[in-house]
Design a protein around this motif. Structure first.
Motif: not given
Length: 318
Positions: A290-308
């Motif tokens: 979560p520390s990486d995510v809160l530091d801006g590592a959001l691409d995997p979440f965005m990619e999956a949401s876009l694909a869905q």
């Protein structure tokens, strides 16, 4: 020019990918023929890097919506919960700012309302960059945080909520096209002061836009030709104003549809205690950092949401 640059960039990326694959396959063949395992290993590693790049390029193809290429606004609002929720809102504000900076986007703070003791009540940033809205559009929703509150003297675990709303920056330099067949043009004698010529010739012009019922008229000039030209300009301005009103109504309707900031409406949970996990409740994508995510590592979440959203599944056919 913007569209041309986007297309050129996409074409060049594909060409570079093809060249990279071809070159590394030749290196593998050469290394195997000469028994050079080090060359083969380097080429395989390069192909793995290219595969990851190809996956990112594939996600870019999902960004084909009408406004996906636009800049966007990101609004963050704290939910109920006072200081704890306001601190969480500031963490989200920082998270999206860091994500944008990682991608080389420009970030401008449009609005910032500090919390009473810490954090923020609300804040808005404008993210400027190619496909900024396309990437961020699936982030709208309620975000939930579970942690040991630093503001609780008894060190109890708290659950906080904040909402995020993303919407595109609309390019207002639009070109209003008016079909003359949709308009009725009348000429008449101007009334009032203006001299003998104005009052005795049919120089005034009235244009009625039949589909909308908008009526404009001009009698300022002595020339009917000039009055007609100015009336057309006035009509385009009125139609443009009507379009802006429609946009505003649509934006207000979307704002009114935003759900309550609380249980049952969250799109993602960020758990820092008793274990560490970030999970997207729409796609099931998880991260144990979560520390990486809160530091801006959001691409995997965005990619999956876009694909869905477009009914695609990243990784299929691979």
């Amino acid at each position: 020019m913007r569209e041309r640059q986007s297309l050129e960039s996409a074409i060049n990326s594909v060409r570079e990918l093809e060249t990279g694959i071809s070159d590394n396959l030749e290196l593998i063949e050469l290394g195997e023929a000469e028994g050079d395992s080090e060359v083969v290993a380097e080429a395989v590693a390069a192909l793995e890097t290219l595969a990851a790049h190809a996956a990112r390029m594939r996600v870019e193809t999902l960004l084909s919506g009408e406004a996906d290429g636009n800049d966007c606004y990101v609004e963050v609002h704290s939910g109920a919960g006072g200081t704890e929720s306001q601190d969480w809102a500031q963490m989200l504000f920082r998270m999206y700012t860091r994500w944008a900076e990682r991608r080389g986007f420009k970030v401008e703070t449009v609005e910032y309302q500090s919390g009473e003791e810490a954090g923020i009540k609300s804040a808005t940033i404008q993210v400027k960059g190619h496909n900024a809205y396309g990437w961020l559009k699936t982030e709208s929703g309620v975000h939930r945080l579970v942690r040991i509150s630093p503001y609780d003297s008894q060190a109890r675990r708290h659950t906080s909520f904040s909402s995020v709303w993303v919407y595109p920056v609309i390019d207002d330099s639009i070109d209003i096209e008016v079909n003359e067949s949709d308009c009725r043009i009348d000429t008449y004698r101007a009334s009032g002061a203006g001299g003998q010529h104005v009052n005795t010739t049919d120089s005034a012009v009235r244009i009625t836009h039949i589909p909308t019922g908008i009526v404009v008229q001009c009698q300022n000039e002595r020339s009917q030709h000039k009055n007609r030209a100015q009336a057309w300009d006035m009509l385009r301005a009125r139609l443009y104003e009507l379009e802006l009103q429609k946009r505003e109504e649509a934006a207000n309707a979307e704002a009114a549809s935003k759900t309550e900031i609380g249980w049952g409406h969250q799109i993602r949970s960020y758990v820092l205690q008793p274990y560490q996990m970030v999970k997207d409740l729409r796609t099931g994508v998880e991260s144990t950092a979560p520390s990486d995510v809160l530091d801006g590592a959001l691409d995997p979440f965005m990619e999956a949401s876009l694909a869905q959203r477009v009914g695609a599944t990243l990784g299929e056919d691979e």
